[in-house]
Design a protein around this motif. Structure first.
Motif, PDB file in Angstrom:
ATOM      1  N   THR A   1       7.915  -1.386  12.143  1.00 64.63           N
ATOM      2  CA  THR A   1       8.336  -1.032  10.726  1.00 64.63           C
ATOM      3  C   THR A   1       7.094  -0.673   9.938  1.00 64.63           C
ATOM      4  O   THR A   1       6.186  -1.358   9.966  1.00 64.63           O
ATOM      5  N   ARG A   2       7.237   0.513   9.311  1.00 64.57           N
ATOM      6  CA  ARG A   2       6.229   0.892   8.465  1.00 64.57           C
ATOM      7  C   ARG A   2       6.529   0.183   7.022  1.00 64.57           C
ATOM      8  O   ARG A   2       7.483   0.597   6.459  1.00 64.57           O
ATOM      9  N   VAL A   3       5.484  -0.424   6.220  1.00 64.28           N
ATOM     10  CA  VAL A   3       5.780  -0.992   4.985  1.00 64.28           C
ATOM     11  C   VAL A   3       4.743  -0.649   4.079  1.00 64.28           C
ATOM     12  O   VAL A   3       3.521  -0.427   4.592  1.00 64.28           O
ATOM     13  N   GLY A   4       5.111  -0.478   2.871  1.00 65.31           N
ATOM     14  CA  GLY A   4       4.244  -0.533   1.770  1.00 65.31           C
ATOM     15  C   GLY A   4       4.346  -1.621   0.878  1.00 65.31           C
ATOM     16  O   GLY A   4       5.486  -1.848   0.644  1.00 65.31           O
TER      17      GLY A   4
ATOM     18  N   LEU B   1       1.156  -1.698   8.364  1.00 60.18           N
ATOM     19  CA  LEU B   1       0.968  -1.642   7.042  1.00 60.18           C
ATOM     20  C   LEU B   1       0.511  -0.145   6.422  1.00 60.18           C
ATOM     21  O   LEU B   1      -0.731   0.156   6.928  1.00 60.18           O
ATOM     22  N   ALA B   2       1.330   0.494   5.911  1.00 58.70           N
ATOM     23  CA  ALA B   2       0.976   2.161   5.808  1.00 58.70           C
ATOM     24  C   ALA B   2       0.570   2.302   4.506  1.00 58.70           C
ATOM     25  O   ALA B   2       0.058   3.337   4.379  1.00 58.70           O
ATOM     26  N   TRP B   3       1.070   1.625   3.292  1.00 60.23           N
ATOM     27  CA  TRP B   3       0.724   1.867   2.081  1.00 60.23           C
ATOM     28  C   TRP B   3       0.358   0.862   1.139  1.00 60.23           C
ATOM     29  O   TRP B   3       0.943  -0.518   1.431  1.00 60.23           O
ATOM     30  N   LEU B   4      -0.670   0.978   0.374  1.00 64.50           N
ATOM     31  CA  LEU B   4      -1.032   0.074  -0.928  1.00 64.50           C
ATOM     32  C   LEU B   4      -1.003   0.569  -2.063  1.00 64.50           C
ATOM     33  O   LEU B   4      -1.492   1.863  -2.306  1.00 64.50           O
ATOM     34  N   CYS B   5      -0.188   0.019  -3.173  1.00 63.39           N
ATOM     35  CA  CYS B   5       0.143   0.514  -4.405  1.00 63.39           C
ATOM     36  C   CYS B   5      -0.284  -0.625  -5.392  1.00 63.39           C
ATOM     37  O   CYS B   5       0.335  -1.564  -5.425  1.00 63.39           O
ATOM     38  N   ASP B   6      -1.130   0.076  -6.497  1.00 61.19           N
ATOM     39  CA  ASP B   6      -1.264  -0.916  -7.566  1.00 61.19           C
ATOM     40  C   ASP B   6      -1.904   0.002  -8.518  1.00 61.19           C
ATOM     41  O   ASP B   6      -2.630   0.975  -8.390  1.00 61.19           O
ATOM     42  N   LEU B   7      -1.714  -0.262  -9.959  1.00 61.04           N
ATOM     43  CA  LEU B   7      -2.273   0.701 -11.201  1.00 61.04           C
ATOM     44  C   LEU B   7      -3.638   0.449 -11.157  1.00 61.04           C
ATOM     45  O   LEU B   7      -4.214   0.928 -11.965  1.00 61.04           O
ATOM     46  N   ASP B   8      -4.184  -0.738 -10.953  1.00 63.59           N
ATOM     47  CA  ASP B   8      -5.531  -1.136 -11.016  1.00 63.59           C
ATOM     48  C   ASP B   8      -6.351  -0.433  -9.976  1.00 63.59           C
ATOM     49  O   ASP B   8      -6.376  -0.850  -8.896  1.00 63.59           O
ATOM     50  N   GLY B   9      -7.116   0.341 -10.520  1.00 68.57           N
ATOM     51  CA  GLY B   9      -7.967   1.152  -9.510  1.00 68.57           C
ATOM     52  C   GLY B   9      -8.948   0.448  -8.843  1.00 68.57           C
ATOM     53  O   GLY B   9      -9.385   0.595  -7.737  1.00 68.57           O
ATOM     54  N   GLU B  10      -9.590  -0.361  -9.544  1.00 74.39           N
ATOM     55  CA  GLU B  10     -10.695  -1.290  -8.867  1.00 74.39           C
ATOM     56  C   GLU B  10     -10.057  -2.188  -7.845  1.00 74.39           C
ATOM     57  O   GLU B  10     -10.499  -2.297  -6.668  1.00 74.39           O
ATOM     58  N   LEU B  11      -9.019  -2.816  -8.155  1.00 72.22           N
ATOM     59  CA  LEU B  11      -8.343  -3.718  -7.461  1.00 72.22           C
ATOM     60  C   LEU B  11      -7.889  -2.977  -6.250  1.00 72.22           C
ATOM     61  O   LEU B  11      -7.964  -3.530  -5.036  1.00 72.22           O
ATOM     62  N   LEU B  12      -7.461  -1.777  -6.272  1.00 75.16           N
ATOM     63  CA  LEU B  12      -6.878  -0.937  -5.197  1.00 75.16           C
ATOM     64  C   LEU B  12      -7.855  -0.561  -4.244  1.00 75.16           C
ATOM     65  O   LEU B  12      -8.003  -0.285  -3.142  1.00 75.16           O
ATOM     66  N   GLY B  13      -8.933  -0.216  -4.942  1.00 73.10           N
ATOM     67  CA  GLY B  13     -10.057   0.341  -3.986  1.00 73.10           C
ATOM     68  C   GLY B  13     -10.785  -1.137  -3.110  1.00 73.10           C
ATOM     69  O   GLY B  13     -11.113  -0.711  -2.153  1.00 73.10           O
TER      70      GLY B  13
ATOM     71  N   SER C   1       8.431   8.539   6.392  1.00 72.84           N
ATOM     72  CA  SER C   1       8.167   7.644   7.495  1.00 72.84           C
ATOM     73  C   SER C   1       8.265   6.398   7.009  1.00 72.84           C
ATOM     74  O   SER C   1       8.217   5.466   7.776  1.00 72.84           O
ATOM     75  N   LEU C   2       8.271   6.084   5.686  1.00 77.78           N
ATOM     76  CA  LEU C   2       8.075   4.477   5.221  1.00 77.78           C
ATOM     77  C   LEU C   2       9.302   3.810   5.150  1.00 77.78           C
ATOM     78  O   LEU C   2      10.361   4.593   4.799  1.00 77.78           O
ATOM     79  N   ASP C   3       9.611   2.751   5.858  1.00 78.89           N
ATOM     80  CA  ASP C   3      10.774   2.361   6.129  1.00 78.89           C
ATOM     81  C   ASP C   3      11.057   1.232   5.310  1.00 78.89           C
ATOM     82  O   ASP C   3      12.144   1.071   4.705  1.00 78.89           O
ATOM     83  N   ALA C   4      10.106   0.569   4.516  1.00 79.33           N
ATOM     84  CA  ALA C   4      10.324  -0.583   3.767  1.00 79.33           C
ATOM     85  C   ALA C   4       9.246  -0.590   2.372  1.00 79.33           C
ATOM     86  O   ALA C   4       8.182  -0.407   2.583  1.00 79.33           O
ATOM     87  N   VAL C   5       9.576  -1.391   1.395  1.00 74.61           N
ATOM     88  CA  VAL C   5       8.845  -1.387   0.311  1.00 74.61           C
ATOM     89  C   VAL C   5       8.684  -2.913  -0.004  1.00 74.61           C
ATOM     90  O   VAL C   5       9.959  -3.676  -0.226  1.00 74.61           O
ATOM     91  N   ILE C   6       7.624  -3.619  -0.240  1.00 69.78           N
ATOM     92  CA  ILE C   6       7.446  -4.952  -1.019  1.00 69.78           C
ATOM     93  C   ILE C   6       7.131  -4.875  -2.136  1.00 69.78           C
ATOM     94  O   ILE C   6       6.146  -4.234  -2.617  1.00 69.78           O
ATOM     95  N   VAL C   7       7.802  -5.377  -3.449  1.00 66.55           N
ATOM     96  CA  VAL C   7       7.507  -5.367  -4.539  1.00 66.55           C
ATOM     97  C   VAL C   7       7.130  -6.783  -5.126  1.00 66.55           C
ATOM     98  O   VAL C   7       7.908  -7.646  -5.146  1.00 66.55           O
ATOM     99  N   ALA C   8       5.843  -6.628  -5.563  1.00 67.55           N
ATOM    100  CA  ALA C   8       5.154  -7.900  -5.838  1.00 67.55           C
ATOM    101  C   ALA C   8       4.490  -7.798  -7.121  1.00 67.55           C
ATOM    102  O   ALA C   8       3.286  -8.152  -7.450  1.00 67.55           O
TER     103      ALA C   8
END
Length: 323
Positions: free
Chosen positions: A2-5, A26-38, A61-68
């Motif tokens: 499973t490919r997860v973001g 673990l296919a994707w990482l997403c956050d609005l904070d550029g420093e944290l994302l880096g 190709s992304l199967d699932a999204v985790i919203v935190a």
């Protein structure tokens, strides 16, 4: 695999990233904070990093999204992900109103997708043991459940004690009793931040006649994470602050009226401490989500149980605001 973001890398996000990096791709990482994302991009170079939720969802190709992400964004992001055809694990609560949660449940069912709220305590081996004791009838008829979740801090300014602390115990109470409350009342006070109740007392009454109570506070000298279930035959306490005595079963109950005076006699027997697994609840929760995605388990029930919690939260919130 499973490919997860994962969307949201703040307080709880890193724990979810760690687990899904081990259990899935673990296919994707997403956050609005550029420093944290880096920082996370450096630690997990195999995952693509973005500040755009839409860019992540555009990956077919992304199967699932985790919203935190912060609670007020949960409903909109979860809905967007479901409509994009992604399975969703969304941190608690998935929505702030029952109508919003019902909408998510409908969208998930329409697209045959997993909608799983992140009710972590339901995967705690100690809570699983409580459920076994309740369902087996070992406690006898369950009369009441009450929870204590208190500490001195962390003082929140964007959500009250009911939404910050109460959702934990509420999810467990509804899991154990498996019914919707017919009445729910709450009283609280905003001693530190105007409009944000830091002490809340909740009462729930169920159609079966059982009742439940929650004391929620971040203005207390003791840190408590305790839930008590009272049955006619036995009583059991789940204490998450204990290292070894997570669950204690007491063979105590009212027995019979005394023949010579009007008081009840009580019966006291053995006290025993069942062995509880030390498995990480979050690892168990993430594993269950991936099992649901793979087609094992009851997807619809997980979503419906999440909706039950939001409905009860709304009833308590309405009571709290009504004073």
């Amino acid at each position: 695999m499973t490919r997860v973001g994962v969307a949201g890398l703040g307080y709880w996000g890193p724990n979810l990233v760690r687990n899904f990096d081990d259990l899935a791709e673990l296919a994707w990482l997403c956050d609005l904070d550029g420093e944290l994302l880096g920082r996370f991009d450096d630690r997990y170079p195999h995952a693509r990093a973005t500040s755009s939720f839409e860019e992540m969802l555009a990956d077919d190709s992304l199967d699932a999204v985790i919203v935190a992400t912060p609670v007020p964004t949960h409903h909109a992001l979860a809905k967007q992900a479901l409509e994009a055809g992604k399975h969703v694990l969304v941190e608690k609560p998935p929505a702030m109103r029952a109508a919003e949660m019902d909408e998510l449940v409908t969208v998930a069912a329409t697209h045959d997708l997993v909608l799983m709220p992140g009710h972590l305590l339901l995967y705690h081996p100690g809570v699983v043991k409580l459920k076994e004791l309740v369902d087996s009838g070992e406690l006898g008829q369950v009369l009441c459940v009450y929870g204590n979740r208190q500490n001195l801090g962390i003082v929140r300014t964007n959500e009250n004690a009911l939404w910050s602390l109460g959702v934990h115990d509420l999810s467990v109470i509804l899991y154990l009793l498996d019914e919707d409350p017919e009445a729910a009342t709450a009283q609280g006070r905003d001693f530190l931040t105007p409009g944000v109740e830091d002490v809340v007392f909740c009462f729930l009454r169920f159609p079966s006649g059982r009742i439940a109570h929650m004391h929620l506070s971040w203005l207390d000298p003791h840190k408590m994470r305790k839930l008590t279930v009272v049955g006619r035959e036995k009583m059991v306490v789940f204490d998450d602050m204990e290292l070894e005595r997570k669950v204690t079963v007491y063979e105590k109950s009212p027995w019979k009226r005394a023949e010579t005076y009007g008081e009840w006699q009580t019966r006291s027997g053995d006290i025993y401490i069942p062995k509880i697994s030390t498995a990480e609840p979050l690892r168990l929760e993430c594993t269950h989500f991936l099992e649901l995605v793979a087609g094992t388990g009851d997807r619809a029930k997980v979503a419906r149980d999440g909706a039950r919690v939001v409905r009860a939260l709304e009833m308590l919130t309405d009571s709290l605001h009504a004073g």
